[in-house]
Design an enzyme around this catalytic site. Structure first.
Site, PDB file in Angstrom:
ATOM      1  CB  SER B  47      -0.925  -0.007   1.223  1.00 24.39           C
ATOM      2  OG  SER B  47      -1.820   1.074   1.135  1.00 24.39           O
ATOM      3  CD  GLU B  48      -1.018   3.329  -3.482  1.00 26.64           C
ATOM      4  OE1 GLU B  48      -1.322   2.338  -2.778  1.00 26.64           O
ATOM      5  OE2 GLU B  48      -1.819   3.843  -4.277  1.00 26.64           O
ATOM      6  CG  ASN B  49      -0.932   3.952   3.564  1.00 30.56           C
ATOM      7  OD1 ASN B  49      -0.896   2.950   2.861  1.00 30.56           O
ATOM      8  ND2 ASN B  49      -1.642   3.998   4.666  1.00 30.56           N
ATOM      9  CB  SER B  89       5.888   3.545   0.137  1.00 36.63           C
ATOM     10  OG  SER B  89       4.765   2.834  -0.315  1.00 36.63           O
TER      11      SER B  89
END
Lengths: 230, 218
Positions: B47-49, B89
């Site tokens: 997940s990007e976060n 990330s």
């Protein structure tokens, strides 16, 4: 020889931010957003700010308070889709919005914090992202020159800090916080707890206090930090 | 479109998520694919976060205020989950560590161009991480309904909307068909049960190759 003590009151820490300042705000959605520091920034009211944040939070939260209070001239961000105020102000040209691909935003900030002037990337070649950027060639391949992104201030949320500003972040609340803490002339941290020196194991320090200028302890967490009910 | 056709599309896309992969799923249909991936499939969800090894969506009473995915859903950890900052990330994304990125789309062109972040004058929330996900994953899949809400084709010979990435889509899953984008252009691979080739051609604004052998159905 003890480490320096950087504890500060919230009012004193934020009072350094004047009109026209550039301010980085940590956070991705709610996790990691320094809501109490933002609320104090609204209370003290400096205007014409350039705000740098991954997203614009949601209605009645964080960045939205600054927007509603007319303190923002420019927003540098990757996505504002969950904030109707930001979308409206952008469409009315009441604020300037610079969209940056999320990882390029993170890297421009990281590079600034590492004392560099920029980097070369092929992200966005052949798309609108390329507009206004210098094309450069590396080993015969085209790329875009991405400039480092610094700010006058970074407002950061940490789960735990010591008085020197060594920081520990929770779960997905890390996101942009350590990067921004490294990329500002003055870094102000709000921590859910300030723990005695030595409580944070050296291996578990996510960001060295060398990057931090002021540490504010939050005595209680307002509701805005909680789980968002949708 | 029946919910049945949507479910078959999701299931078909899920079949391409294999053990050993590191995968990023976009908001909306791509995330819905997850419910059709077998729990025994060993996959690292990114997940990007700043999460690798995203667990299931949390029940509301168990939600951790500090643990959302990039779409804002409260998620959980699994044995082996790692957290990192946003620069790391996207280092994962840009350096080719994502085996598969599955994205939604407004338009996809037969040359692999993707438009999914902006409709000038109507919808301009920002690109988030979409450009890097669409440009740098080792395989890029698009999952979308075959036509828009007015019945207009979304697979085109050329995108008219601003591009997210140029020429990087490898495979398209719709409720009507599966296409690959190859050096020879758009190629039909599979066709949904109950869809005829004539219907597919009428609702696709790009020419595509049809293999000589029988088309698999899904």
């Amino acid at each position: 020889m003890p480490l320096p003590d950087k504890r500060s009151s919230i009012g004193e820490a934020i009072s350094a931010i004047g009109d026209g300042a550039s301010v980085m705000l940590g956070g991705f959605g709610v996790p990691g957003t320094p809501f109490c520091l933002i609320r104090e920034l609204v209370r003290q009211g400096p205007r014409n700010l350039t705000v740098i944040k991954n997203d614009a939070n949601e209605a009645r939260m964080g960045v939205d308070w600054l927007l509603e209070n007319g303190q923002v001239a420019k927003l540098v961000t990757s996505h504002i889709g969950l904030n109707p105020t930001a979308m409206r102000l952008m469409n009315e040209a009441a604020i300037e919005v610079e969209f940056v691909p999320q990882g390029i935003l993170a890297e421009r900030i990281r590079v600034a914090g590492a004392g560099m002037m920029g980097f070369v990337s092929d992200i966005g070649l052949g798309t609108a992202v390329e507009e206004g950027k210098q094309r450069v060639s590396v080993d015969g391949k085209p790329g875009l020159l991405e400039t480092a992104l610094r700010a006058d201030f970074a407002l950061v949320h940490a789960n735990k800090a010591d008085a020197f500003g060594n920081l520990y972040f929770s779960a997905a609340a890390r996101n942009f916080n350590p990067l921004m803490a490294m990329a500002a002339s003055r870094t102000i941290v709000e921590a859910e707890a300030i723990v005695p020196f030595g409580t944070l194991a050296p291996e578990n320090v996510h960001l060295s206090g060398a990057f931090v200028d002021a540490v504010v302890e939050l005595n209680e967490l307002p509701e805005v930090y909680g789980v968002v009910q949708r | 479109m029946s919910s049945n056709a949507k479910a078959r599309m999701l299931k078909r896309a899920a079949a391409d998520i294999l053990s050993g992969m590191t995968v990023n799923l976009g908001i909306g249909l791509p995330t819905e694919v997850l419910q059709y991936v077998s729990p025994s499939t060993a996959v690292c969800l990114h997940s990007e976060n700043g999460i690798a090894g995203v667990g299931q969506v949390s029940a509301p009473e168990k939600a951790d205020r500090n643990l959302i995915d990039a779409g804002g859903a409260y998620v959980s950890i699994i044995p082996g989950t790692a957290f990192f900052d946003s620069a790391v990330s996207f280092a994962i994304v840009r350096s080719g560590r994502l085996d598969l990125s599955l994205l939604g789309a407004f338009q996809v062109a037969s040359n692999g161009d993707l438009a999914n972040w902006k409709i000038p004058g109507k919808f301009s929330p920002g690109m988030g991480g979409a450009i890097e996900l669409a440009q740098k994953a080792r395989r890029v899949g698009v999952i979308m309904m075959h036509t828009d809400s007015k019945g207009n084709p979304k697979i085109l010979s050329q995108c008219s909307l601003p591009l997210t990435a140029k020429g990087h889509v490898n495979r398209i899953y719709t409720d009507m068909a599966v296409f690959d984008i190859t050096a020879e252009g758009l190629c039909l691979r599979e066709i949904a049960d109950g869809t005829s080739l004539a219907e597919l051609e009428a609702l696709t604004s790009a020419t595509f190759r049809v293999p000589n052998q029988d088309l698999p159905r899904f």
